[in-house]
Enzyme design. Structure first.
Site, PDB file in Angstrom:
ATOM      1  CG  HIS A  91      -5.837   5.372   7.188  1.00 48.55           C
ATOM      2  ND1 HIS A  91      -5.842   4.266   7.609  1.00 48.55           N
ATOM      3  CD2 HIS A  91      -4.601   5.009   6.836  1.00 48.55           C
ATOM      4  CE1 HIS A  91      -4.926   3.317   7.616  1.00 48.55           C
ATOM      5  NE2 HIS A  91      -3.903   4.102   6.901  1.00 48.55           N
ATOM      6  CG  ASP A 123      -2.065   0.774   0.909  1.00 47.41           C
ATOM      7  OD1 ASP A 123      -2.276   1.568  -0.165  1.00 47.41           O
ATOM      8  OD2 ASP A 123      -3.114   0.884   1.821  1.00 47.41           O
ATOM      9  CG  HIS A 180       1.363   3.858  11.084  1.00 48.41           C
ATOM     10  ND1 HIS A 180       1.661   3.029  11.907  1.00 48.41           N
ATOM     11  CD2 HIS A 180       0.567   3.511   9.905  1.00 48.41           C
ATOM     12  CE1 HIS A 180       1.080   1.817  11.502  1.00 48.41           C
ATOM     13  NE2 HIS A 180       0.281   2.141  10.431  1.00 48.41           N
TER      14      HIS A 180
END
Lengths: 162, 476
Positions: free
Chosen positions: B234, B95, B399
């Site tokens: 997100h 990703d 994160h």
């Protein structure tokens, strides 16, 4: 799904799974835990059967609903060894799922050395009915294993990034 | 993990000493409880990263680290081109440029609460989410190339976004050096209908309330006001990034072997910096970064459109947009000399300290915003990068909360509907195409995000500015 109910839990002994109708099956699949993602594992009497079962585990990671074998897609792949062939095989399915917006529920695999040819059958994703739980991004080399045990049962497994 | 397996450097730094093929030590930043609860696999994976050629100083893991593939999630490693360093597709992951943006609405949270369910339904209907969803934009070859080169700038020129957003996006919305010729036909095909889609798994769009301010001066500079609503998105580079990761992981395995690189884990597939494979990968990866930046800008535009329907006078401003799966060439000081390194962050956020020239001028004196997504039932945090993060971990921070439990275990333990109902009683509205997906993302499956950000602060990586609590969560 072809083996619905056979593989959600890890069987105590690979290779002999009791089907809902009481008959014995020599093949099956299961998921195994990974920190953020999901492991898929298939097993069967041949390498091709283990790959077919691993593919069923991949579909089951997305949906618990029935997937109709309505439309047919042909897939081929080739890799340097059997383990990378499994990664390629699962990635080929992930690609077809993504570009065709389909889920696949039936897999017929032929393997010749490190070449694979398959016919996969499925249907368009129906969000209401399939309720897709995740979107597989790619098959990884983590926990990657393709092997045959002393009883002749083939196992094919790896972690899929979801 | 057992703390005695480490050399404890200080309260929040735990060192794995060099052994076997490790070229440098490995350091995990966490408090003792986080270390005890951390997956053993983080130890093994971080030690493996430390064996890669040209690694500088140490392999690092952030307080939210958990078992990944190749690198642990929360892993940071810098490689020196002058010392035979490598670029690793596994060090970025599938990703590519997955990241977070937070937008400030100026609307009091109680006004959002009064339209909570209707707003949740509108967002769920109009923001494409989940496997099989499609965006409104279909890209042909020419537009695809323009998007891959232009990032968020392309999206804005296309009518999806606002020009003022650019200064609040990493790299001003467009990373240089993208090579569209290094992006495969398969990657392009996967992205053709996925612009402006949220994706699935842990990707989300969340409406939040600013719940607590820890640093009033920093919050003022960031525009954070207590009890006002914010929206955090997100997601990443969607199918394009996933396919580029797949393509180049395969290509880097023989490239590593040809270069004589011994990989302890095939997922760490790497190629020497400057090699054809590494150069092509970086070109394709930067194209994927631009795709992610464009995608989040489009999602921000969709949010503004829906928000405007409910709150016509609202001015929705971008606080910041930052990625957490990247490889970037950055200057860092090591042994008193500043050189350029290839910094891989996988599930880790860049966290430049105050005064860094890459930070937009209005925020520069405070430090770069570090956006920490929590779980849908707990909290998210806005942090500010600290100057000490440079020496601690090449200016990096955590994160998110980090998973404490596998999806497999979470789906067995909870039912999605039960999770949704329980959250609703706490005033949080969940919308998702999949109840099993909600179960897999249950708040209990995540670490204590408060402990993670406190550890990041104590470790000198990023300091807390504000906490946000969820009001609405659209899960992919």
């Amino acid at each position: 799904m072809q083996l619905q109910g056979a593989g959600r839990e890890a069987p105590r002994r690979l290779g002999y799974v009791t089907m809902p109708d009481g008959t014995a099956s020599d093949r099956g699949w299961r998921h195994f835990a990974h920190g953020a993602d999901l492991g898929v594992c298939g097993w069967g009497p041949t390498l091709a059967a283990a790959f077919e079962q691993a593919a069923l585990a991949l579909t089951a990671a997305v949906t618990a609903a029935q997937v109709a074998a309505r439309d047919k897609v042909e897939v081929t792949c080739e890799a340097a060894d059997r383990e990378l062939l499994l990664v390629d095989w699962l990635n080929a399915i992930i690609y077809e799922m993504a570009v065709r917006r389909m889920l696949f529920g039936r897999f017929e695999v032929r393997i010749d050395g490190c070449r694979l040819a398959a016919v996969i059958r499925g249907e368009k994703i129906d969000p209401q009915r399939h309720q897709p739980a995740c979107e597989p991004k790619g098959a990884t080399c983590t926990e990657l294993q393709v092997a045959q045990d002393a009883r002749g049962v083939w196992t094919a497994r790896c972690v899929v990034d979801v | 993990m057992e703390p005695s397996h480490f050399t404890r450097l200080d309260e929040t730094a735990w060192q794995i000493e060099c052994s076997g093929a490790m070229r440098v030590p490995a350091i995990i930043y966490a408090d003792e409880n986080l270390i005890r609860d951390m997956d053993e696999k983080v130890y093994a994976q971080l030690s493996n990263v430390a064996t890669l050629p040209g690694i500088v100083r140490a392999a690092y893991a952030m307080p939210d680290a958990h078992w990944g593939y190749g690198f642990p999630i929360g892993g940071v490693a810098a490689f020196d081109p002058a010392e035979g360093g490598v670029v690793s597709a596994g060090g970025v992951g599938f990703d590519i440029s997955c990241g977070v943006r937070t937008m400030l609405t100026g609307v009091p949270a109680h006004e959002v609460a009064s339209v909570r369910c209707a707003l949740a339904d509108s967002l769920f209907r109009q923001v494409p989410a989940g496997l099989g969803s499609e965006g409104a934009i279909i890209l042909g070859d020419t537009e695809m190339d323009a998007m891959l080169s232009g990032g968020a700038r392309w999206a804005i020129a296309y009518g999806y976004g606002e020009l003022r957003d650019l200064e609040r996006i990493e790299e001003q919305g467009c990373v240089a050096g993208a090579r569209t010729d290094c992006v495969s036909v398969r990657a392009r095909k996967r992205q053709q209908r996925e612009m402006g889609t949220l994706g699935s798994g842990n990707h989300y769009l969340e409406v939040q309330a600013v719940d607590e301010i820890f640093d009033p001066d920093a919050a003022k500079a960031y525009g954070l006001v207590r009890d006002e609503a914010a929206v955090t998105i997100h997601c990443g580079s969607r199918g394009l990034g996933h396919q580029i990761g797949t393509d180049y992981l395969k290509e880097m395995l023989p490239a590593a072997a040809a270069a004589g690189i011994i990989l302890p884990d095939r997922e760490l597939a790497s190629a020497p910096i400057g090699s054809e494979t590494a150069t092509h990968y970086l070109g394709a990866m930067r194209a994927a970064v631009n795709c992610a930046l464009a995608n989040r800008e489009i999602l921000g535009h969709l949010l503004r459109r829906i928000w405007g329907h409910y709150f016509p006078d609202a001015d929705v401003r971008l606080l910041f947009d930052v990625s957490h799966n990247t490889c970037k060439i950055e200057p860092h000081a090591v042994d008193g000399r500043t050189r350029e390194f290839y910094v891989h962050r996988k599930g880790a956020t860049r966290a430049f300290g105050p005064g860094h020239p890459a930070i937009p001028e209005p925020l520069r004196s405070v430090g770069q915003p570090v956006l920490i997504g929590g779980s849908m039932g707990t909290a998210s945090y806005i942090l500010a990068g600290m100057a000490s993060a440079e020496a601690r971990a090449f200016s990096s921070a955590c994160h998110g909360a980090g998973r404490a439990m596998s999806r497999h275990a979470a789906a067995k333990r909870w039912k999605g509907r039960q999770v949704g109902d329980e959250l609703y009683t706490r005033g949080i509205v969940i919308r998702s195409p999949s109840m099993r997906g909600v179960a897999e993302e249950a708040p209990g499956a995540y670490k204590d995000v408060g402990a993670v950000v406190a550890a990041a602060e104590h470790a000198g990586l990023a300091r807390r500015v504000a906490r946000l609590r969820p009001l609405i969560c659209i899960k992919g």
